[in-house]
Design an enzyme around this catalytic site. Sequence first.
Site, PDB file in Angstrom:
ATOM      1  N   GLU A  80      15.633 -11.528  15.681  1.00 46.43           N
ATOM      2  CA  GLU A  80      14.299 -10.879  16.398  1.00 46.43           C
ATOM      3  C   GLU A  80      14.508 -11.403  18.017  1.00 46.43           C
ATOM      4  OE1 GLU A  80      12.545  -8.288  15.433  1.00 46.43           O
ATOM      5  OE2 GLU A  80      12.869  -8.298  13.351  1.00 46.43           O
TER       6      GLU A  80
ATOM      7  N   HIS B 206      12.311   0.417  17.775  1.00 45.35           N
ATOM      8  CA  HIS B 206      12.743  -1.108  17.442  1.00 45.35           C
ATOM      9  C   HIS B 206      13.775  -1.170  16.370  1.00 45.35           C
ATOM     10  CE1 HIS B 206      11.874  -5.411  16.554  1.00 45.35           C
ATOM     11  NE2 HIS B 206      12.091  -5.044  15.520  1.00 45.35           N
TER      12      HIS B 206
ATOM     13  N   HIS C 289      17.969  -3.134  16.648  1.00 44.11           N
ATOM     14  CA  HIS C 289      18.569  -3.911  15.555  1.00 44.11           C
ATOM     15  C   HIS C 289      20.022  -3.237  15.292  1.00 44.11           C
ATOM     16  CE1 HIS C 289      15.786  -6.777  13.639  1.00 44.11           C
ATOM     17  NE2 HIS C 289      14.798  -5.790  14.051  1.00 44.11           N
TER      18      HIS C 289
ATOM     19  N   SER D 282      14.251  -4.118  22.486  1.00 47.32           N
ATOM     20  CA  SER D 282      13.279  -3.110  22.376  1.00 47.32           C
ATOM     21  C   SER D 282      12.063  -3.176  23.422  1.00 47.32           C
ATOM     22  CB  SER D 282      13.171  -2.672  21.090  1.00 47.32           C
ATOM     23  OG  SER D 282      12.315  -3.717  20.503  1.00 47.32           O
TER      24      SER D 282
HETATM   25 FE   LIG Z   1      12.702  -6.290  13.921  1.00 46.07          FE
END
Ligand SMILES: [Fe+2]
Length: 255
Positions: free
Chosen positions: A178, A132, A137, A197
């Site tokens: 996010e 993740h 990111h 993700s």
């Molecule tokens: Fe995150």
Amino acid sequence: MGIATSNLTLAQEKLRVAAPYLIEQTWADYTPQQHAIWAELVSRRMPQLQEHACREYLEGFKQIGLQENQLPDLKAVSALLQPRTGWQSTPVSGFLPADAFFEMLAARMFPTTTWLRSRDSMEYTPEPDIFHDVFGHVPMHAHPVFADFLESYGKICARLTDPQDLERMGRLFWFTVEFGLIRQDGAIKVYGSGLISSHGECTRVLAGGCEVKDFNLDAVLNQEFQTSEMQAVLYAVESFDQIYEATKQAEQRLG
Ligand SMILES: [Fe+2]
């Protein structure tokens, strides 16, 4: 050992509240089975992302040298990322309290977990893992405007004290970093790490399973969300300048 130690020491010297959470990533300790899990996660996501991720994500993925068949060495990632935007992918021991998290963003260090999910939880982990954090990111941190936005976000939040203001800024993070969407080339593209993700959630959003609204700062600051549920509404920006500007506007309204 020498280089790794000095990286950690340098980071510790720069940070105050986040310093106790910094760790070393011992890349040599990852097992062949773990590299295979990483490879499977990446190969599951890439066909969809080649088509539906924003171009900045796909460029960033290459620029920071991520490999499809082995887990990332965070020192190597940072060595490619830092000359571009000043950001680093900095190993931490786990979930950070808010003040430590904001302090690291303000210093252009992205708190990065080093553990990897097991084969039993390929689709979802309640807490972020290295897939993740890095796959989701870090490629975006190679983009100059996104890089500036994220640092600015950290600096603003580090100064806030009112819990309600922090909750509202948490929503801005959630609906951009996010779960953010962007309009590009006449289509909705994904850039938020939760979508990048997660195959299931991304597929659902692309199939029209959630409402997509035009990004609006007030709407986002007031939009409640549940971290453990699929998203009912998401917001699409026109450009990354828009979230950078929105963050500066948010600062004027809060605090
Ligand atoms: Fe995150």
